[in-house]
Design a protein around this motif. Structure first.
Motif, PDB file in Angstrom:
ATOM      1  N   ALA A 201      41.594  32.992  52.863  1.00 23.29           N
ATOM      2  CA  ALA A 201      40.835  32.323  51.793  1.00 23.29           C
ATOM      3  C   ALA A 201      39.588  31.635  52.316  1.00 23.29           C
ATOM      4  O   ALA A 201      38.693  31.271  51.535  1.00 23.29           O
ATOM      5  CB  ALA A 201      41.726  31.303  51.087  1.00 23.29           C
ATOM      6  N   ASN A 203      36.246  31.600  53.408  1.00 24.49           N
ATOM      7  CA  ASN A 203      35.112  32.524  53.346  1.00 24.49           C
ATOM      8  C   ASN A 203      34.172  32.338  54.531  1.00 24.49           C
ATOM      9  O   ASN A 203      34.043  31.227  55.062  1.00 24.49           O
ATOM     10  CB  ASN A 203      34.321  32.323  52.047  1.00 24.49           C
ATOM     11  N   GLU A 213      36.636  26.071  45.568  1.00 22.69           N
ATOM     12  CA  GLU A 213      36.652  27.486  45.191  1.00 22.69           C
ATOM     13  C   GLU A 213      37.548  28.298  46.122  1.00 22.69           C
ATOM     14  O   GLU A 213      38.309  29.170  45.685  1.00 22.69           O
ATOM     15  CB  GLU A 213      35.222  28.040  45.217  1.00 22.69           C
ATOM     16  N   GLU A 214      37.459  28.005  47.419  1.00 23.38           N
ATOM     17  CA  GLU A 214      38.308  28.713  48.385  1.00 23.38           C
ATOM     18  C   GLU A 214      39.779  28.339  48.194  1.00 23.38           C
ATOM     19  O   GLU A 214      40.668  29.178  48.365  1.00 23.38           O
ATOM     20  CB  GLU A 214      37.853  28.367  49.806  1.00 23.38           C
ATOM     21  N   SER A 217      41.253  30.445  45.575  1.00 24.63           N
ATOM     22  CA  SER A 217      41.637  31.765  46.092  1.00 24.63           C
ATOM     23  C   SER A 217      42.953  31.694  46.855  1.00 24.63           C
ATOM     24  O   SER A 217      43.753  32.636  46.835  1.00 24.63           O
ATOM     25  CB  SER A 217      40.544  32.310  47.011  1.00 24.63           C
ATOM     26  N   PRO A 221      45.269  34.268  44.328  1.00 26.74           N
ATOM     27  CA  PRO A 221      44.535  35.383  44.938  1.00 26.74           C
ATOM     28  C   PRO A 221      43.911  36.334  43.928  1.00 26.74           C
ATOM     29  O   PRO A 221      42.990  37.080  44.257  1.00 26.74           O
ATOM     30  CB  PRO A 221      45.595  36.084  45.790  1.00 26.74           C
ATOM     31  N   HIS A 223      41.917  35.680  41.763  1.00 29.59           N
ATOM     32  CA  HIS A 223      40.552  35.244  41.483  1.00 29.59           C
ATOM     33  C   HIS A 223      39.559  35.741  42.533  1.00 29.59           C
ATOM     34  O   HIS A 223      38.362  35.525  42.399  1.00 29.59           O
ATOM     35  CB  HIS A 223      40.487  33.707  41.429  1.00 29.59           C
ATOM     36  N   SER A 224      40.053  36.369  43.577  1.00 28.90           N
ATOM     37  CA  SER A 224      39.178  36.809  44.667  1.00 28.90           C
ATOM     38  C   SER A 224      39.543  38.226  45.070  1.00 28.90           C
ATOM     39  O   SER A 224      40.714  38.530  45.298  1.00 28.90           O
ATOM     40  CB  SER A 224      39.333  35.862  45.864  1.00 28.90           C
ATOM     41  N   ARG A 225      38.540  39.083  45.157  1.00 26.86           N
ATOM     42  CA  ARG A 225      38.805  40.478  45.529  1.00 26.86           C
ATOM     43  C   ARG A 225      39.411  40.569  46.927  1.00 26.86           C
ATOM     44  O   ARG A 225      40.346  41.334  47.179  1.00 26.86           O
ATOM     45  CB  ARG A 225      37.505  41.284  45.458  1.00 26.86           C
ATOM     46  N   GLY A 226      38.878  39.741  47.835  1.00 24.69           N
ATOM     47  CA  GLY A 226      39.392  39.748  49.197  1.00 24.69           C
ATOM     48  C   GLY A 226      40.834  39.292  49.266  1.00 24.69           C
ATOM     49  O   GLY A 226      41.663  39.879  49.977  1.00 24.69           O
ATOM     50  N   MET A 227      41.166  38.252  48.503  1.00 24.20           N
ATOM     51  CA  MET A 227      42.533  37.744  48.498  1.00 24.20           C
ATOM     52  C   MET A 227      43.477  38.684  47.756  1.00 24.20           C
ATOM     53  O   MET A 227      44.662  38.771  48.069  1.00 24.20           O
ATOM     54  CB  MET A 227      42.570  36.355  47.858  1.00 24.20           C
ATOM     55  N   ASP A 302      44.795  44.254  39.831  1.00 22.09           N
ATOM     56  CA  ASP A 302      43.577  43.557  39.399  1.00 22.09           C
ATOM     57  C   ASP A 302      43.647  43.247  37.902  1.00 22.09           C
ATOM     58  O   ASP A 302      43.555  44.154  37.068  1.00 22.09           O
ATOM     59  CB  ASP A 302      42.356  44.428  39.698  1.00 22.09           C
TER      60      ASP A 302
END
Length: 356
Positions: A201, A203, A213-214, A217, A221, A223-227, A302
């Motif tokens: 998380a 960034n 914001e992090e 995430s 998760p 809320h974040s593409r990476g997470m 997603d």
């Protein structure tokens, strides 16, 4: 022969003994004090609020890889789901369901098509997103005691261990002095997993400090593409038995070791297996090759994927579309209310006309 006085004393003792027993029975049978229960519930919530939840509203699969049984209701009702849970009176629920129908039916043709349902699903999913953002603000303040807008891993670790019953001041002092913490194996395993999630998380540029914001995430998760990718990796890691980073049907439907202890438990789990098989074959395995890749699982997970929302809309319509016109009429939704709301409406056909 027993004297009258002794007899009366004996009766008195017997009476007192019975009275004492009845009082004890009353204490143990009496419901617990509501205020105490509420305090315990609040304490429990406070303990869990800094932990990433297993259940994510509006997401099709839990973070441990189980299917979200309430997904259809969550993306159909949004925030109003609680109202159906708290108020189970059929007549009131019927009225609320009719209001929802009119909102979904944007062209007012008295039926709901796939595009209308897709739009509604996306709107309700976004509602869950916004709710998570608001809750995150409160949770972030709980773990950011100095209010500097950033939380270090050590700050979070202290709060987490405090929620598990450890003395917060002692833990803080030991971490500050780099002293060894005496933590049980299970708690340490949870901490290690959380630390991995914390790093994900964080960034770029990574500083091991999470801002609000992090932290969102970290807790959510979706809320974040990476997470989201990280969550998919965790699920595949838990289910993948041959280590090829893909899922076969047998891997997806296999029960965790030790889950089934007897035949009765096996019978209960038959429905679980049936649901997972159907989801794997009809939804997750997009190209129907018998294998689910990380990419396929990520698309499936997603919640803001419009293509998934349209597919979901079509499936939801198909469940209740009795006249096979690829649309939902009000009567159909009322009849299949348990699928859409979790609440079963009795005598829907007789009552629906009374409401117009």
């Amino acid at each position: 022969m027993v004297s009258r006085q002794a007899f009366l004393c004996g009766l008195g003792s017997l009476y007192l003994s019975l009275l004492f027993i009845f009082l004890l029975m009353d204490v143990y049978a009496r419901p617990a004090n509501n205020s105490v229960l509420k305090e315990k519930a609040a304490e429990s919530k406070d303990e869990n609020e800094i932990l990433p939840p297993d259940h994510l509203n509006g997401v099709k699969m839990e973070m441990d890889g189980h299917l979200n049984k309430e997904f259809h209701q969550e993306v159909f009702l949004g925030k109003e789901m609680e109202e159906f849970e708290e108020d189970s009176e059929p007549r009131k629920n019927r009225k609320k369901l009719m209001v929802i129908f009119s909102k979904v039916d944007v062209n007012n043709d008295k039926k709901i098509g796939a595009k209308e349902m897709q739009r509604w699903i996306m709107e309700k999913t976004d509602e869950h997103f916004q709710e998570a953002v608001e809750e995150n603000k409160m949770h972030f303040r709980a773990v950011d005691p100095d209010g500097d807008g950033h939380v270090s891993w050590d700050e979070y670790k202290i709060k987490f261990l405090a929620s598990k019953g450890f003395n917060e001041k002692e833990i803080a002092e030991k971490i500050k002095n780099n002293e060894e913490l005496k933590i049980d194996e299970e708690t340490q395993e949870v901490l290690d997993n959380l630390k991995d999630r914390w790093y994900q998380a964080d960034n770029p540029p990574p500083d091991l400090l999470l801002n609000e914001e992090e932290f969102l995430s970290f807790l959510h998760p979706e809320h974040s593409r990476g997470m989201l990718k990280f969550m998919v990796k965790e699920i595949i890691r838990d289910l993948d038995q041959d280590g090829d980073k893909k899922l076969t049907l047998s891997e997806f439907i296999s029960l965790p070791v030790g889950t089934v202890e007897n035949q009765q438990a096996q019978d209960i789990d038959d429905d679980w297996v049936k649901d997972r098989r159907k989801e794997f074959e009809e939804v997750i395995d997009a190209n129907h090759d018998g294998i689910v890749t990380m990419e396929e699982l990520e698309e499936y997970m997603d919640p803001m994927n419009e293509y998934n929302a349209l597919n979901e809309a079509k499936q939801m319509i198909a469940v209740a579309d009795e006249n096979q016109n690829h649309h939902l009429e009000l009567e159909e939704i009322l009849k299949y209310s348990e699928y859409f709301t979790g609440s079963k409406l009795m005598d829907y056909a007789r009552n629906v006309h009374e409401e117009f």
